[in-house]
Design an enzyme around this catalytic site. Sequence first.
Site, PDB file in Angstrom:
ATOM      1  NE  ARG A   1      -1.490   2.144   3.006  1.00 24.00           N
ATOM      2  CZ  ARG A   1      -0.529   2.903   3.543  1.00 24.00           C
ATOM      3  NH1 ARG A   1       0.073   3.854   2.858  1.00 24.00           N
ATOM      4  NH2 ARG A   1      -0.151   2.714   4.789  1.00 24.00           N
TER       5      ARG A   1
ATOM      6  CG  PHE B   1       6.262  13.433  -1.326  1.00 24.97           C
ATOM      7  CD1 PHE B   1       5.605  14.296  -2.179  1.00 24.97           C
ATOM      8  CD2 PHE B   1       6.267  13.710   0.033  1.00 24.97           C
ATOM      9  CE1 PHE B   1       4.951  15.427  -1.696  1.00 24.97           C
ATOM     10  CE2 PHE B   1       5.621  14.846   0.526  1.00 24.97           C
ATOM     11  CZ  PHE B   1       4.968  15.707  -0.352  1.00 24.97           C
TER      12      PHE B   1
ATOM     13  CD  GLU C   1      15.682  18.787   5.042  1.00 22.84           C
ATOM     14  OE1 GLU C   1      16.383  19.294   5.944  1.00 22.84           O
ATOM     15  OE2 GLU C   1      15.460  19.321   3.949  1.00 22.84           O
TER      16      GLU C   1
ATOM     17  CB  SER D   1       6.836  16.189  13.789  1.00 19.65           C
ATOM     18  OG  SER D   1       6.837  14.820  14.107  1.00 19.65           O
TER      19      SER D   1
ATOM     20  CD1 TRP E   1      13.467   8.846   8.580  1.00 18.16           C
ATOM     21  CD2 TRP E   1      13.320   6.661   8.140  1.00 18.16           C
ATOM     22  NE1 TRP E   1      14.078   8.173   9.595  1.00 18.16           N
ATOM     23  CE2 TRP E   1      13.997   6.831   9.347  1.00 18.16           C
ATOM     24  CE3 TRP E   1      13.117   5.360   7.652  1.00 18.16           C
ATOM     25  CZ2 TRP E   1      14.483   5.749  10.094  1.00 18.16           C
ATOM     26  CZ3 TRP E   1      13.579   4.295   8.378  1.00 18.16           C
ATOM     27  CH2 TRP E   1      14.257   4.494   9.585  1.00 18.16           C
TER      28      TRP E   1
ATOM     29  NE  ARG F   1      -2.957 -23.826  20.625  1.00 18.20           N
ATOM     30  CZ  ARG F   1      -1.821 -24.509  20.584  1.00 18.20           C
ATOM     31  NH1 ARG F   1      -1.522 -25.235  19.518  1.00 18.20           N
ATOM     32  NH2 ARG F   1      -0.977 -24.460  21.583  1.00 18.20           N
TER      33      ARG F   1
ATOM     34  CD  GLN G   1     -18.514 -16.343  29.554  1.00 16.21           C
ATOM     35  OE1 GLN G   1     -18.034 -15.739  30.514  1.00 16.21           O
ATOM     36  NE2 GLN G   1     -19.725 -16.844  29.586  1.00 16.21           N
TER      37      GLN G   1
ATOM     38  CD  GLU H   1       1.894   9.859   4.237  1.00 15.43           C
ATOM     39  OE1 GLU H   1       1.624  11.066   4.189  1.00 15.43           O
ATOM     40  OE2 GLU H   1       2.479   9.238   3.336  1.00 15.43           O
TER      41      GLU H   1
ATOM     42  CG  PHE I   1       1.679  22.111  15.972  1.00 18.39           C
ATOM     43  CD1 PHE I   1       2.074  20.882  15.490  1.00 18.39           C
ATOM     44  CD2 PHE I   1       0.358  22.490  15.799  1.00 18.39           C
ATOM     45  CE1 PHE I   1       1.197  20.036  14.846  1.00 18.39           C
ATOM     46  CE2 PHE I   1      -0.543  21.660  15.159  1.00 18.39           C
ATOM     47  CZ  PHE I   1      -0.131  20.429  14.677  1.00 18.39           C
TER      48      PHE I   1
HETATM   49  C1  LIG Z   1       8.840   3.574   6.832  1.00 18.08           C
HETATM   50  C2  LIG Z   1       8.771   5.063   6.685  1.00 18.08           C
HETATM   51  C3  LIG Z   1       8.525   5.623   5.444  1.00 18.08           C
HETATM   52  C4  LIG Z   1       8.504   7.020   5.302  1.00 18.08           C
HETATM   53  N1  LIG Z   1       8.315   7.564   4.044  1.00 18.08           N
HETATM   54  C5  LIG Z   1       8.454   8.916   3.878  1.00 18.08           C
HETATM   55  C6  LIG Z   1       8.398   9.486   2.566  1.00 18.08           C
HETATM   56  O1  LIG Z   1       8.161   8.802   1.563  1.00 18.08           O
HETATM   57  N2  LIG Z   1       8.623  10.826   2.444  1.00 18.08           N
HETATM   58  C7  LIG Z   1       8.867  11.634   3.518  1.00 18.08           C
HETATM   59  O2  LIG Z   1       9.083  12.838   3.331  1.00 18.08           O
HETATM   60  N3  LIG Z   1       8.921  11.119   4.774  1.00 18.08           N
HETATM   61  C8  LIG Z   1       8.722   9.768   4.969  1.00 18.08           C
HETATM   62  N4  LIG Z   1       8.781   9.226   6.244  1.00 18.08           N
HETATM   63  C9  LIG Z   1       9.090  10.095   7.370  1.00 18.08           C
HETATM   64  C10 LIG Z   1       7.937  10.340   8.310  1.00 18.08           C
HETATM   65  O3  LIG Z   1       6.987  11.169   7.723  1.00 18.08           O
HETATM   66  C11 LIG Z   1       8.511  10.902   9.615  1.00 18.08           C
HETATM   67  O4  LIG Z   1       9.219   9.849  10.244  1.00 18.08           O
HETATM   68  C12 LIG Z   1       7.452  11.453  10.537  1.00 18.08           C
HETATM   69  O5  LIG Z   1       6.918  12.664  10.025  1.00 18.08           O
HETATM   70  C13 LIG Z   1       7.995  11.723  11.960  1.00 18.08           C
HETATM   71  O6  LIG Z   1       9.177  12.438  11.907  1.00 18.08           O
HETATM   72  P1  LIG Z   1      10.454  11.948  12.735  1.00 18.08           P
HETATM   73  O7  LIG Z   1      10.656  10.493  12.472  1.00 18.08           O
HETATM   74  O8  LIG Z   1      11.560  12.865  12.402  1.00 18.08           O
HETATM   75  O9  LIG Z   1      10.034  12.072  14.230  1.00 18.08           O
HETATM   76  P2  LIG Z   1      10.080  13.454  15.154  1.00 18.08           P
HETATM   77  O10 LIG Z   1       9.436  14.555  14.386  1.00 18.08           O
HETATM   78  O11 LIG Z   1      11.483  13.597  15.607  1.00 18.08           O
HETATM   79  O12 LIG Z   1       9.158  13.000  16.323  1.00 18.08           O
HETATM   80  C14 LIG Z   1       9.606  12.202  17.416  1.00 18.08           C
HETATM   81  C15 LIG Z   1       8.483  12.126  18.433  1.00 18.08           C
HETATM   82  O13 LIG Z   1       8.155  13.445  18.865  1.00 18.08           O
HETATM   83  C16 LIG Z   1       6.769  13.649  18.735  1.00 18.08           C
HETATM   84  N5  LIG Z   1       6.517  15.079  18.504  1.00 18.08           N
HETATM   85  C17 LIG Z   1       6.884  15.829  17.435  1.00 18.08           C
HETATM   86  N6  LIG Z   1       6.446  17.089  17.564  1.00 18.08           N
HETATM   87  C18 LIG Z   1       5.771  17.127  18.738  1.00 18.08           C
HETATM   88  C19 LIG Z   1       5.074  18.153  19.432  1.00 18.08           C
HETATM   89  N7  LIG Z   1       4.953  19.402  18.923  1.00 18.08           N
HETATM   90  N8  LIG Z   1       4.513  17.848  20.626  1.00 18.08           N
HETATM   91  C20 LIG Z   1       4.609  16.600  21.148  1.00 18.08           C
HETATM   92  N9  LIG Z   1       5.240  15.583  20.524  1.00 18.08           N
HETATM   93  C21 LIG Z   1       5.810  15.844  19.330  1.00 18.08           C
HETATM   94  C22 LIG Z   1       6.375  12.795  17.556  1.00 18.08           C
HETATM   95  O14 LIG Z   1       4.982  12.551  17.540  1.00 18.08           O
HETATM   96  C23 LIG Z   1       7.189  11.541  17.835  1.00 18.08           C
HETATM   97  O15 LIG Z   1       6.534  10.761  18.806  1.00 18.08           O
HETATM   98  C24 LIG Z   1       8.714   7.845   6.424  1.00 18.08           C
HETATM   99  C25 LIG Z   1       8.925   7.259   7.685  1.00 18.08           C
HETATM  100  C26 LIG Z   1       8.940   5.890   7.824  1.00 18.08           C
HETATM  101  C27 LIG Z   1       9.159   5.275   9.178  1.00 18.08           C
END
Ligand SMILES: Cc1cc2nc3c(=O)[nH]c(=O)nc-3n(C[C@H](O)[C@H](O)[C@H](O)COP(=O)(O)OP(=O)(O)OC[C@H]3O[C@@H](n4cnc5c(N)ncnc54)[C@H](O)[C@@H]3O)c2cc1C
Length: 394
Positions: free
Chosen positions: A100, A139, A143, A148, A172, A278, A289, A373, A393
Amino acid sequence: MAKSQTIRTAPMDLFAIDSLLDDEERAIRDTVRRYCDEKIRPRIAGWFEEARIPARELAEELGSLGLLGMHLQGYGCAGTSATAYGLACLELEAADSGIRSLVSVQGSLAMYAIHRFGSEGQKEEWLPRMGAGHAIGCFGLTEPDFGSDPGGMRTRAVQDGDDWVLTGTKMWITNGSVSDVAIVWARTGDGMRGFVVPTDTPGFSATEIKHKMSLRASVSSELVLQDVRLPGTALLPEAKGLSAPLACLSEARFGIVFGALGAARDCLETAIAYAQTRQVFDKPLAAYQLTQAKLADMTIELGKGMLLAIHLGRIKDAGKIRNEQVSLGKLNNAREAIAIARECRTILGANGITLEYPIIRHANNLESVLTYEGTSEVHQLVIGQAVTGESAFR
Ligand SMILES: Cc1cc2nc3c(=O)[nH]c(=O)nc-3n(C[C@H](O)[C@H](O)[C@H](O)COP(=O)(O)OP(=O)(O)OC[C@H]3O[C@@H](n4cnc5c(N)ncnc54)[C@H](O)[C@@H]3O)c2cc1C
């Protein structure tokens, strides 16, 4: 007296989900389910174990079924309803979240970005090939230091005469090292802009990220752009500011609203079948239950998630969906799907941890689905902002 026999009802049927779909939607769903049964299910555990995916072969097959960019209009795309697209995502993810993801990134992120924000030349050059699966797209927004909070990104695009020169690192990126074209988002003097980057452009490189324990049947890559020189025509003319990539993400999240439920459904159906055969303490596990309480609760969450998905699909098809509403669906359905996968795992006991059954694979995949996402926390903040009017945020 003969023991009364109860006829089993599948969880989705208990909610009469079919009655909410039209003939075309049911036909698309059945086609995708058949394709997955024949082509994906027999091979998926092996791909997951070996952490590989025949992306080119799959893209061609998915393209010939019309599943790539299927909800887009024109340029060889099928132009289906958003709900039909969601149902396709659900069936693909019932096979594996990685499959997917391939389709979501191709259709909802890369193709959508070109379709919505691209020039006529960009659309004509890329969309028919990508829709057919002859070209794969990725896409690049995230970085290493900005996931996030993509607005903090460091990738830069600087104008040099008519050209643009891009420098930076993306992390990623799904499909990254198997892509022909990357949509890359970069900071410019004029705010954030998007670029259509053919991956054979000098200075562009993509390296696959190894040792993942989730989405193993999906390519995730690091993209490095080292002075990548592009003609002025590479700029997506209509994409101005962070709202452009966020609009693409909202499209892909919509697919996840449905998709995550596919993984959950596959887990629940597996657990029900397992519990019926099973034997524990001299009778089927399904006859206890405690087991039935688990199965009933999971059936309810699965059905509620599906009702929400279809409701959001109808709103989207009416052109009225808001980003906060997509967040509701993504947060709820990804969160419930992983809860269902983990609960189903308990029903299989030790067998639940092997790749002989799909559950641990789905549960591990859903860890990524919960994160990408927009993480669950980010969607809580989006919904929290919608209901309070306060942004939390920062
Ligand atoms: C398998 C996979 C495929 C992916 N594919 C793509 C892709 O095709 N293109 C692309 O651009 N990206 C892709 N990503 C990246 C993905 O979108 C990011 O991993 C995601 O947005 C989270 O960013 P981060 O991993 O840097 O975590 P961070 O942003 O570092 O977050 C770490 C933690 O902090 C929390 N956090 C962040 N901000 C706040 C806040 N304001 N308050 C409280 N908590 C917060 C988060 O919820 C998380 O629990 C992919 C990731 C994975 C794992």
